[in-house]
Design an enzyme around this catalytic site. Structure first.
Site, PDB file in Angstrom:
ATOM      1  N   ASP A 224       0.852  -1.185   0.000  1.00  0.00           N
ATOM      2  CA  ASP A 224       0.000   0.000   0.000  1.00  0.00           C
ATOM      3  C   ASP A 224       0.891   1.239   0.000  1.00  0.00           C
ATOM      4  O   ASP A 224       2.011   1.220   0.510  1.00  0.00           O
ATOM      5  CB  ASP A 224      -0.880   0.026   1.247  1.00  0.00           C
ATOM      6  CG  ASP A 224      -1.749  -1.212   1.361  1.00  0.00           C
ATOM      7  OD1 ASP A 224      -2.505  -1.482   0.419  1.00  0.00           O
ATOM      8  OD2 ASP A 224      -1.649  -1.906   2.389  1.00  0.00           O
ATOM      9  N   ASP A 263      -1.794  -2.859  -4.644  1.00  0.00           N
ATOM     10  CA  ASP A 263      -2.670  -3.187  -3.522  1.00  0.00           C
ATOM     11  C   ASP A 263      -3.494  -1.942  -3.231  1.00  0.00           C
ATOM     12  O   ASP A 263      -4.148  -1.404  -4.118  1.00  0.00           O
ATOM     13  CB  ASP A 263      -1.845  -3.661  -2.331  1.00  0.00           C
ATOM     14  CG  ASP A 263      -2.694  -4.392  -1.285  1.00  0.00           C
ATOM     15  OD1 ASP A 263      -3.909  -4.565  -1.501  1.00  0.00           O
ATOM     16  OD2 ASP A 263      -2.152  -4.770  -0.246  1.00  0.00           O
ATOM     17  N   ASP A 267      -4.380   1.999   4.062  1.00  0.00           N
ATOM     18  CA  ASP A 267      -5.026   1.037   4.953  1.00  0.00           C
ATOM     19  C   ASP A 267      -4.904   1.503   6.393  1.00  0.00           C
ATOM     20  O   ASP A 267      -3.853   2.021   6.797  1.00  0.00           O
ATOM     21  CB  ASP A 267      -4.381  -0.354   4.830  1.00  0.00           C
ATOM     22  CG  ASP A 267      -4.893  -1.137   3.628  1.00  0.00           C
ATOM     23  OD1 ASP A 267      -5.661  -0.573   2.831  1.00  0.00           O
ATOM     24  OD2 ASP A 267      -4.508  -2.306   3.483  1.00  0.00           O
ATOM     25  N   ARG A 322     -13.927   0.800  -2.438  1.00  0.00           N
ATOM     26  CA  ARG A 322     -13.273   1.024  -1.145  1.00  0.00           C
ATOM     27  C   ARG A 322     -12.883   2.484  -0.939  1.00  0.00           C
ATOM     28  O   ARG A 322     -11.710   2.825  -0.856  1.00  0.00           O
ATOM     29  CB  ARG A 322     -12.036   0.128  -0.992  1.00  0.00           C
ATOM     30  CG  ARG A 322     -12.340  -1.346  -1.042  1.00  0.00           C
ATOM     31  CD  ARG A 322     -11.096  -2.162  -0.744  1.00  0.00           C
ATOM     32  NE  ARG A 322     -11.361  -3.599  -0.863  1.00  0.00           N
ATOM     33  CZ  ARG A 322     -10.457  -4.549  -0.667  1.00  0.00           C
ATOM     34  NH1 ARG A 322      -9.223  -4.212  -0.345  1.00  0.00           N
ATOM     35  NH2 ARG A 322     -10.780  -5.811  -0.798  1.00  0.00           N
TER      36      ARG A 322
END
Length: 444
Positions: A224, A263, A267, A322
């Site tokens: 990420d 990815d 996060d 997301r």
């Protein structure tokens, strides 16, 4: 009048002329924090999160490296210098100023490849026609194509991750600062500020093929752009997250599946808490932001009662999904502008035991994408979604979802009311304010 706070650049004033639908919105530089009589320092590197500015203001708030002594202020221009500044000992406050684009993979993917690794040999060995779709590759020996891929991936992992200590501010200098191909790890620390950087998503040079992932198998990637893992009091402000020179649209397919080398962009996982993401741009990405990385009970013990995160005045543009997807946390999403593209799947994901509040947001959707697609139910969890506008009209997002997906209805009422907000714009004013103020290079 709706006050945004000094860090958001502006005080927005808006009005409608009698008999006219023209929106008049004037933005002027704001100079005061929420605390009367308090003025922010001129040096942006020493600015702290204003009071009441999202979950990161909880308790002692977030100050990062604002109090750093001169000897602990570093200006870096390359990856080695950046990681060296992070590695300087001690947890006393530090400031790292990033000048220009710092490239973590300037030497290219070949520099990470283990001796003997051959991608063509990997494709030949694990082709579904040869290997099948019944067994994963976990038992493959070290000298196999998968074993050599693992070794290569480990070399990249050690090279592109940068670990941020507690009490740190990382800030871009001017308009052209950023991190390319890097994965910023904010792991098990407290009190971090990251501002004014363009993050070009890291490219996983060695994605793994998993024949058992889905009906056709899948390519899975790591890295990420930024990970908040078990950390507290983190403020991410005026950054731009993008796939840059490596969009998914340019990726090839292998075994009939997209060769996925990205990815996430951000996060917030493993018990992280008290995070504010403000005035950022998230663009050109698939699986963008994850709050809580698993439904598993092995991680639920860490996540329950944590993952409290605020997103405000961000631009979410041309994303697939997301933005964010939420598990467990009390997540406040307000005054953001969501601009969907043709590949849009959903914006806000309602996951296990989540308590999402989504208010005063604006959604701009193209033809073929309806308000019903803004929310997606992954698990039965209540949420609050009020005062949002879709293509200029006030819209009940929960009702729109439930009308189209009656088999998976959403329940209204998140069970909590956000109190850590510096000010709220009406949803109709959000696109202009966010368009003028969000992203790297717009910090004042």
């Amino acid at each position: 009048m709706y006050t945004l706070g000094w860090h958001g650049h502006a005080i927005a004033r808006a009005g409608l002329l009698a008999g006219c639908t023209t929106l008049v919105l004037t933005l002027t530089a704001a100079t005061a924090q929420a605390r009367p009589g308090h003025h922010p320092p001129r040096d942006a590197a020493r600015q702290t999160l204003p009071a009441y500015d999202g979950w990161a203001a909880e308790g002692a708030g977030t100050t990062g490296g604002a109090a750093a002594e001169a000897a602990r202020v570093f200006t870096v221009t390359d990856w080695d210098g950046f990681r060296a500044a992070l590695a300087v000992g001690g947890t006393a406050p530090r400031i790292i100023k990033v000048k220009g684009t710092v490239d973590a993979v300037a030497a290219g993917c070949d520099a990470f490849a283990a001796p003997g690794y051959d991608f063509d040999a990997y494709l030949e060995k694990y082709s579904p026609e040869t290997w099948g779709l019944e067994s994963d590759l976990s038992a493959e020996p070290d000298d196999s194509p998968e074993g050599l891929r693992r070794a290569s991936a480990a070399r990249q992992d050690a090279s592109v991750k940068a670990y941020v200590p507690a009490n740190t501010t990382i800030i871009g200098v001017g308009r052209g600062a950023g991190l390319k191909g890097a994965s910023l790890q904010i792991k098990d620390v407290d009190n971090v500020i990251v501002r004014n950087l363009t993050f070009e998503s890291p490219v996983d040079c060695f994605p793994q093929w998993d024949p058992t992932d889905g009906d056709k198998g899948n390519w899975n990637s790591e890295y990420d752009s930024a990970v908040v893992y078990g950390s507290t009091h983190v403020w991410l402000d005026h950054n731009t997250f993008t796939d840059g020179d490596h969009p998914d649209s340019a990726a090839p397919t292998h075994f009939g599946m997209l060769y996925q080398q990205h990815d996430g962009q951000l996060d917030v996982v493993r018990g992280a808490d008290f995070v504010t993401a403000s005035w950022n741009v998230f663009t050109e990405h698939d699986k963008t932001i994850l709050i809580g990385n698993s439904d598993s009970e092995s991680t639920a013990a860490d996540d329950r009662g944590h993952l409290r995160t605020t997103f405000h005045h961000n631009l979410f543009k041309d994303l697939v999904e997301r933005a964010p997807r939420v598990r467990f946390g009390q997540v406040d999403v307000y005054n953001n502008h969501f601009v969907a593209g043709a590949d849009h799947a959903y914006s806000l994901g309602v996951g296990k035991e989540s308590q999402l509040v989504a208010e005063h947001n604006a959604f701009t959707l193209p033809a073929g994408v309806t308000a019903a697609n803004v929310l997606k139910r992954w698990n039965d969890a209540p949420l609050t979604a009020a005062h949002n506008r879709v293509n200029g009209r006030t819209t009940d997002l929960i009702a729109a979802h439930n009308a189209q997906f009656p088999q998976t209805p959403l329940r209204a009422g998140a069970g909590w009311t956000p109190s850590l907000r510096t000010g709220v714009l009406p949803a109709w004013a959000v696109p202009v304010a966010v368009g003028l103020g969000a992203g790297a290079g717009r910090l004042r």
